[in-house]
Design a protein around this motif. Structure first.
Motif, short mmCIF file in Angstrom:
data_model
loop_
_atom_site.label_atom_id
_atom_site.label_comp_id
_atom_site.label_asym_id
_atom_site.label_seq_id
_atom_site.Cartn_x
_atom_site.Cartn_y
_atom_site.Cartn_z
N VAL A 131 43.61 33.69 38.07
CA VAL A 131 42.56 32.88 37.98
C VAL A 131 41.34 32.82 39.03
O VAL A 131 40.04 33.22 38.65
CB VAL A 131 42.95 31.41 37.38
CG1 VAL A 131 41.68 30.40 37.40
CG2 VAL A 131 43.85 31.53 36.18
N GLU A 132 41.86 33.13 40.10
CA GLU A 132 40.91 32.92 41.19
C GLU A 132 40.29 34.44 41.24
O GLU A 132 39.09 34.37 41.63
CB GLU A 132 41.62 32.42 42.52
CG GLU A 132 40.76 32.63 43.82
CD GLU A 132 39.51 31.53 43.66
OE1 GLU A 132 38.65 31.99 44.55
OE2 GLU A 132 39.47 30.74 42.82
N ARG A 135 37.67 34.70 38.67
CA ARG A 135 36.40 33.89 38.96
C ARG A 135 35.63 34.77 39.98
O ARG A 135 34.45 34.69 39.64
CB ARG A 135 36.78 32.67 39.56
CG ARG A 135 35.60 31.63 39.76
CD ARG A 135 36.11 30.31 40.61
NE ARG A 135 36.48 30.47 41.91
CZ ARG A 135 35.73 30.68 43.01
NH1 ARG A 135 34.33 30.78 42.80
NH2 ARG A 135 36.33 31.13 44.28
N LEU A 136 36.22 35.28 40.88
CA LEU A 136 35.39 35.92 42.06
C LEU A 136 34.81 37.17 41.34
O LEU A 136 33.63 37.55 41.67
CB LEU A 136 36.51 36.32 43.14
CG LEU A 136 36.94 35.09 44.10
CD1 LEU A 136 37.99 35.44 45.07
CD2 LEU A 136 35.50 34.64 44.69
N ARG A 138 34.27 37.90 38.43
CA ARG A 138 33.22 37.77 37.17
C ARG A 138 31.99 37.48 37.87
O ARG A 138 30.75 38.05 37.58
CB ARG A 138 33.49 36.54 36.33
CG ARG A 138 33.99 36.73 35.14
CD ARG A 138 34.02 35.57 34.16
NE ARG A 138 34.40 34.39 34.85
CZ ARG A 138 35.63 34.12 34.96
NH1 ARG A 138 36.82 34.52 34.55
NH2 ARG A 138 35.81 32.58 35.44
N SER A 139 31.79 36.64 39.07
CA SER A 139 30.49 36.39 39.96
C SER A 139 30.15 37.58 40.39
O SER A 139 29.06 37.94 40.42
CB SER A 139 30.74 35.16 40.94
OG SER A 139 29.83 35.08 41.55
N GLU A 150 33.55 39.06 30.42
CA GLU A 150 34.06 38.44 29.32
C GLU A 150 33.68 39.11 27.93
O GLU A 150 33.74 38.74 27.05
CB GLU A 150 33.59 37.09 29.32
CG GLU A 150 34.18 36.30 30.47
CD GLU A 150 35.78 36.31 30.67
OE1 GLU A 150 36.35 35.98 29.52
OE2 GLU A 150 36.30 36.72 31.58
#
Length: 179
Positions: A131-132, A135-136, A138-139, A150
């Motif tokens: 998950v972390e 998140r990283l 994607r950004s 996505e």
């Protein structure tokens, strides 16, 4: 022919890429293996190397450039190529390089179980890490390349690996290639 296989961590993209290449005589270019090797060279975990890449965009650019150049070299030499990595389908499409773009995915819990088994950790720890990392990434990739990880609309073939063996997925990809 170029086959680009993407997917999130633990989806099976590396395993499928390796097996596809071996079964059908394709050259394998693995962005994931190159990323892991570069992290190891620096003595960093994947998470720490990903964090370093977030603060130094040249890390990603250099890796992606190396992968892209290797794919083009192999293709220009007349060899069929399977390239696996999170971004490869996006980067090839952006450069209008013809390829079959395959996304392999599975539910988070399934991917966490796979990673836990591979990394000898708990599924809960693996899930937290996934998950972390997502998140990283994607950004990072949105900022660096304008890529939305996505967005699945780019892919020619989307496969849920949760109920298939790697060899079944290889067969599905091969059928789409025209084998």
């Amino acid at each position: 022919m170029i086959v680009a296989i993407g997917g999130p961590p633990g989806s099976g993209k590396t395993t499928v890429g390796e097996r596809f290449a071996a079964a059908h005589g394709y050259v394998l270019v693995s962005a994931g293996q190159k990323f892991r090797a570069r992290a190891k060279e620096r003595g960093l975990s994947l998470e720490a190397f990903g964090a370093a890449a977030a603060s130094d965009p040249e890390i990603d650019r250099a890796l992606d450039r190396a992968v892209f150049e290797e794919v083009l070299r192999e293709d220009a030499a007349g060899r069929d190529v399977v390239v696996e990595g999170r971004l490869q389908a996006h980067l090839l499409a952006a450069r209008r390089i013809p390829c079959l773009k395959v996304l392999i995915d599975a539910p988070l819990a399934v991917r966490a179980q796979r990673i836990a088994g591979r990394e000898k950790t708990s599924a809960k720890a693996a899930e937290k890490e996934i998950v972390e990392r997502a998140r990283l990434e994607r950004s990072r990739y949105k900022s660096l390349y304008g890529i939305d990880l996505e967005d699945r609309s780019l892919y020619d073939l989307v496969i849920d690996s949760s109920d298939k063996t790697p060899d079944q997925i290889v067969d599905l990809v091969w059928a789409r290639v025209g084998g």
